[in-house]
Design a protein around this motif. Structure first.
Motif, PDB file in Angstrom:
ATOM      1  N   ARG A   1       0.551  -0.882  -0.073  1.00  0.00           N
ATOM      2  CA  ARG A   1       0.204  -0.441   0.527  1.00  0.00           C
ATOM      3  C   ARG A   1       0.912   1.168  -0.320  1.00  0.00           C
TER       4      ARG A   1
ATOM      5  N   GLN B   1      -1.498  10.002   6.633  1.00  0.00           N
ATOM      6  CA  GLN B   1      -3.010   9.482   6.757  1.00  0.00           C
ATOM      7  C   GLN B   1      -3.444   8.795   5.918  1.00  0.00           C
ATOM      8  N   VAL B   2      -4.039   7.880   5.502  1.00  0.00           N
ATOM      9  CA  VAL B   2      -5.250   7.249   4.446  1.00  0.00           C
ATOM     10  C   VAL B   2      -5.680   5.978   5.692  1.00  0.00           C
ATOM     11  N   ASP B   3      -7.548   6.749   5.212  1.00  0.00           N
ATOM     12  CA  ASP B   3      -7.905   5.161   6.709  1.00  0.00           C
ATOM     13  C   ASP B   3      -7.137   5.066   7.835  1.00  0.00           C
TER      14      ASP B   3
ATOM     15  N   LEU C   1       1.347   4.494  -3.190  1.00  0.00           N
ATOM     16  CA  LEU C   1       1.586   5.698  -2.625  1.00  0.00           C
ATOM     17  C   LEU C   1       2.612   6.936  -2.980  1.00  0.00           C
TER      18      LEU C   1
ATOM     19  N   THR D   1     -10.525   5.707  11.707  1.00  0.00           N
ATOM     20  CA  THR D   1     -10.301   6.520  10.633  1.00  0.00           C
ATOM     21  C   THR D   1     -10.027   7.684  11.043  1.00  0.00           C
TER      22      THR D   1
END
Length: 523
Positions: free
Chosen positions: A238, A251-253, A242, A272
């Motif tokens: 992930r 911050q992702v989720d 990015l 989240t």
């Protein structure tokens, strides 16, 4: 630990509101009044059961208060406080004011102070909460008029507590990079700080380590059960998608990631919700200072090793220098014995033992002498061929398939004997790994290509063995580190690293269906 900052600034165009909040936060202004009333009660009623006005709870901070009647005046007070090193911890800010409204004032304040806790106090607003947070930063609060005294005290107390807790953590983080600690002591300190930071981030799972350019991950320390509950490879994939800048916090989720150079922190949040800007800043600050502190510890450990090697090396080097000649004479003696007709298997064992002892002496003396590189044109293809001639003289090599591919006309400028030693040592290591682990159909692939755009040659030695244990990769090129080989000085790869660096090159190792050593050298 620094003295707590309890400075409060009230920005409101209504004098009554400014004074009212000040009176709520500073009840000690009326302490003489309170004393007189309690004295009067004692005279009138004898032994009174207790004071009429109860003293303030000790858990409430002793605030200092400043006031401003407009956004512009408030901004000037903020600028002056910051320049004097005495910033406000909390700013109460009216949303609707003549001239600059509350949000515009907050945006301008953030240009000079990004850390103050801002609390909007208003009866109505034309702005949504999301818009306020986006423009004024996430370390803001919001409270509607009318308000009760207890609510103002609670808001101010919580804001001051949060502000000072974060400042203390910030000071602790900033001090890490300047503390001289060894690796074990540093890891203990970093884990304690990461524990506190995790509490601030409201997570119980975090991981600090090195995320290399090839996205392989080298763990340094962790908090909670992140390695058991989270698929680390999925997490890294992930991150790879990015395309995060080296000096960024995102911050992702539920995932928060901070990166600096090759150091990273993964934190998995319990929910989240968006983190406050202040917390993202602390996370980045931690990575920056942890990275510097880890590097300092590595340099410290390296210095200590070099000092110990220097002292021990001089003493042992003198002994080895004297012993090397008698050991090398053993081969001469066995040759004479064969000429006399005394040839048997014992002489062969003596020759092998003498050769092994001679290699140990050569390795040690070469390493401690660190002789300078003598440069000359070195055709790479012939260098590889010559190196393999030396390797083929050792036992067991005949059972290994070796594939060599080198581009023609690649020429290096370096010390031919040292470069040959680099190839020999790495290939010997691969042979040992294959034989010691009884690998079926063992093979070694040796390739060399040129990268003219970078002005470098890339040499790869890859085997189909079990690879390098993850716990050993970090220290593989350090002196006296071995891979549990039956015979080995632990200096072979240390010499390789030393020689490659002396040529202005780089070496790295990775596991890819076996161990692969990649050497980059200037053309």
């Amino acid at each position: 630990m620094k003295e707590a900052n309890t400075a409060v600034l009230i920005i409101d165009d209504e004098e009554f509101v400014r004074d009212n909040i000040e009176e709520i936060l500073l009840p000690r202004k009326h302490s003489s009044e309170v004393g007189l009333m309690n004295d009067a009660a004692s005279i009138l009623f004898g032994d009174a059961p207790g004071p009429i006005l109860a003293p303030r709870s000790s858990s409430i901070p002793l605030f200092t208060v400043a006031k401003a009647a407009s956004g512009k005046e408030g901004l000037e007070k903020v600028k002056k406080a910051v320049s004097e090193g005495k910033p406000y911890a909390v700013i109460f800010l009216d949303m609707r004011m003549p001239g600059w409204d509350g949000l515009e004032t907050a945006i301008k304040i953030r240009e000079y102070d990004s850390k103050a806790e801002i609390i909007f106090i208003t009866a109505f607003t034309d702005r949504s909460i999301d818009e306020i947070v986006e423009l004024a930063g996430q370390n803001v609060g919001y409270h509607c008029k009318p308000y009760a005294s207890e609510e103002i005290i609670q808001l101010a107390t919580k804001a001051v507590t949060d502000y000072n807790r974060l400042r203390n953590l910030e000071s602790l983080i900033e001090s890490v990079a300047s503390i001289g600690l060894n690796e074990r002591q540093l890891n203990t300190l970093l884990k304690n700080i990461l524990d506190q930071l995790s509490g601030t981030l409201e997570t119980d799972m975090a991981l600090l380590g090195k995320l290399h350019d090839d996205y392989s991950y080298e763990k340094i320390l962790s908090i909670g059960a992140i390695e058991e509950k989270v698929n680390l490879q999925e997490l890294i994939s992930r991150v790879k998608d990015l395309h995060i800048a080296p000096d960024e916090v995102i911050q992702v989720d539920e995932l928060v990631l901070a990166r600096l150079n090759c150091y990273s922190i993964f934190a998995v949040l319990k929910n989240t919700g968006r983190l406050k800007t202040e917390k993202m800043y602390l996370l980045k600050l931690f990575v920056q200072n942890a990275a510097q502190a880890i590097r300092n510890a590595e340099l410290y450990e390296e210095l200590m090793k070099r000092e110990k090697l220097s002292v021990a090396g001089k003493a042992i080097g003198m002994v080895m220098h004297d012993l090397r000649a008698p050991i090398k004479n053993i081969g001469v003696i066995t040759s004479l014995m064969r000429e006399e007709g005394l040839d048997n298997e014992w002489l062969e064992m003596i020759d092998k033992s003498a050769a092994q002892a001679s290699e140990i002496f050569d390795d040690f003396i070469d390493f401690i002498k660190d002789t300078p590189v003598k440069t000359e044109p070195v055709p790479l293809k012939s260098l590889l061929d010559e190196s393999l001639v030396y390797v083929k003289m050792r036992g067991g090599f005949e059972s290994i398939h070796i594939d060599v591919h080198s581009e023609e006309n690649i020429v290096l400028h370096g010390d031919k004997s040292k470069l040959r030693r680099v190839i020999i040592n790495i290939v010997n290591n691969a042979v040992d790994a294959l034989l010691d682990n009884h690998v079926e159909t063992p093979s070694i692939h040796l390739t060399a290509i040129a990268d003219p755009s970078e002005g470098r040659a890339i040499i790869s030695v890859k085997d189909n063995g079990p690879g390098i244990p993850p716990g050993l990769q970090k220290s593989l090129f350090e002196p006296f580190v071995t891979m549990n080989k039956a015979n080995g000085t632990g200096l072979g790869l240390a010499i390789v690293k030393q020689y490659v660096s002396a040529h202005g090159g780089e070496i790295e190792v990775r596991n890819d269906g076996g161990a692969e050593f990649r050497i980059s050298l200037p053309l």
